[in-house]
Design a protein around this motif. Sequence first.
Motif, PDB file in Angstrom:
ATOM      1  N   THR A  19       0.822  -1.199   0.000  1.00  0.00           N
ATOM      2  CA  THR A  19       0.000   0.000   0.000  1.00  0.00           C
ATOM      3  C   THR A  19       0.858   1.250   0.000  1.00  0.00           C
ATOM      4  OG1 THR A  19      -0.029   0.177   2.390  1.00  0.00           O
ATOM      5  CG2 THR A  19      -1.694  -1.243   1.383  1.00  0.00           C
ATOM      6  N   ALA A  20       0.254   2.361  -0.388  1.00  0.00           N
ATOM      7  CA  ALA A  20       0.977   3.630  -0.388  1.00  0.00           C
ATOM      8  C   ALA A  20       1.427   3.990   1.017  1.00  0.00           C
ATOM      9  CB  ALA A  20       0.091   4.737  -0.954  1.00  0.00           C
ATOM     10  N   HIS A  21       0.561   3.668   2.017  1.00  0.00           N
ATOM     11  CA  HIS A  21       0.912   3.985   3.398  1.00  0.00           C
ATOM     12  C   HIS A  21       2.136   3.202   3.830  1.00  0.00           C
ATOM     13  CE1 HIS A  21      -2.431   6.589   4.344  1.00  0.00           C
ATOM     14  NE2 HIS A  21      -3.270   5.716   3.813  1.00  0.00           N
ATOM     15  N   ALA A  22       2.179   1.895   3.485  1.00  0.00           N
ATOM     16  CA  ALA A  22       3.331   1.079   3.855  1.00  0.00           C
ATOM     17  C   ALA A  22       4.584   1.587   3.178  1.00  0.00           C
ATOM     18  CB  ALA A  22       3.076  -0.386   3.491  1.00  0.00           C
ATOM     19  N   ASP A  23       4.438   1.995   1.917  1.00  0.00           N
ATOM     20  CA  ASP A  23       5.570   2.542   1.193  1.00  0.00           C
ATOM     21  C   ASP A  23       6.060   3.825   1.859  1.00  0.00           C
ATOM     22  OD1 ASP A  23       4.486   1.666  -2.164  1.00  0.00           O
ATOM     23  OD2 ASP A  23       5.663   0.563  -0.706  1.00  0.00           O
ATOM     24  N   ALA A  37       7.502   6.782  10.763  1.00  0.00           N
ATOM     25  CA  ALA A  37       7.382   5.429  10.215  1.00  0.00           C
ATOM     26  C   ALA A  37       6.479   4.602  11.127  1.00  0.00           C
ATOM     27  CB  ALA A  37       8.754   4.781  10.100  1.00  0.00           C
ATOM     28  N   LEU A  38       6.696   4.734  12.429  1.00  0.00           N
ATOM     29  CA  LEU A  38       5.861   4.031  13.400  1.00  0.00           C
ATOM     30  C   LEU A  38       4.401   4.445  13.267  1.00  0.00           C
ATOM     31  CD1 LEU A  38       5.596   2.230  15.951  1.00  0.00           C
ATOM     32  CD2 LEU A  38       6.075   4.286  17.301  1.00  0.00           C
ATOM     33  N   LYS A  39       4.179   5.738  13.089  1.00  0.00           N
ATOM     34  CA  LYS A  39       2.812   6.253  12.986  1.00  0.00           C
ATOM     35  C   LYS A  39       2.086   5.664  11.772  1.00  0.00           C
ATOM     36  CE  LYS A  39       2.224  10.552  13.982  1.00  0.00           C
ATOM     37  NZ  LYS A  39       2.187  12.062  13.937  1.00  0.00           N
ATOM     38  N   TYR A  40       2.823   5.491  10.659  1.00  0.00           N
ATOM     39  CA  TYR A  40       2.222   4.904   9.462  1.00  0.00           C
ATOM     40  C   TYR A  40       1.986   3.402   9.629  1.00  0.00           C
ATOM     41  CZ  TYR A  40       2.590   9.065   6.519  1.00  0.00           C
ATOM     42  OH  TYR A  40       2.434  10.320   5.961  1.00  0.00           O
ATOM     43  N   TRP A  41       2.975   2.733  10.192  1.00  0.00           N
ATOM     44  CA  TRP A  41       2.910   1.269  10.242  1.00  0.00           C
ATOM     45  C   TRP A  41       1.963   0.720  11.306  1.00  0.00           C
ATOM     46  CZ3 TRP A  41       8.924   0.781   9.736  1.00  0.00           C
ATOM     47  CH2 TRP A  41       9.256   0.761   8.380  1.00  0.00           C
ATOM     48  N   GLN A  42       1.875   1.411  12.450  1.00  0.00           N
ATOM     49  CA  GLN A  42       1.134   0.847  13.573  1.00  0.00           C
ATOM     50  C   GLN A  42      -0.316   0.473  13.225  1.00  0.00           C
ATOM     51  OE1 GLN A  42       2.648   0.642  16.974  1.00  0.00           O
ATOM     52  NE2 GLN A  42       1.018  -0.890  17.083  1.00  0.00           N
TER      53      GLN A  42
END
Length: 283
Positions: A19-23, A37-42
């Motif tokens: 996904t774009a978010h994971a990227d 990065a944590l904020k996106y992945w969590q």
Amino acid sequence: MCVRYVVVISMVLTLFAATAHADEGQDRYNAGDYERALKYWQPLAENGDTQAEFGLGLLYETGHGVAQNFDTAQNWYRKAAEQGLSDAQNALGAMYDVGRGIAKDDVQAIEWYRKAAEQGNVRAEVNLSNMYRFGLGVPRDINLAIAWLQKASDAGSPAAQSNLGGIYISEDGGKDYSKAAILFQKSADQGDPGGQNGLGIICAQGLGRPKDASCAVDWYRKAAEQGDPHAEVNLANAYADGVGVEKDMCQALFWYRKAAEHGNVQAHKHLQYFLQDACILKG
């Protein structure tokens, strides 16, 4: 040259194509912005996104943006690994391999490395080859070790190329110095310290070519400056013996200390010898 690598995870990864978010989380990680990065992945990880689960595992293993916690890291890796993500399978295998956040278990390490390697994960192919080469959790089988390294080498892995080169200058590989030199060069051309140190050995020992001590020192230095403990010892030896470089005991001690700090047993022995020698001279 007998070097065992555990290729866990490079600190600069190109893993995510989901996904774009994971990227974007990966982009933030690569940029050193670990909190974002944590904020996106969590939230993605909590919804079962394998790439994000792996990303959280990486953050917790390295302690980037969060308090380092190996147990939490292996839990996130396991979630992604059980869904088939090869990078997570390799990372989980490495945690079993070295006993980080989980009891050391070579059999479990083999299982997870194999799952990842069978998907073409080159880091896992290198790790699996090491298990076969040294008989860890599986009967020693140099042919399988070479086969897995060859796959990773063909895919361009510098670690695989230097490991395979190391086999070809040992009894295990039948001492094929021409193959070893080619592999070390390919690895060194990618900036890999293992390949650079390997070329130093080729030059120093005159394996398949005339000895060239200056060439050896040049390659040892390139690898030592990247923190390779084997190269640090080799460079220290060159300074101690005055081979390929002017004899300089201060430089020898400097590089022995560097190698000792990186856990090299041989370097510790050299330092103990110098310390004893100094005590005898004082006495």
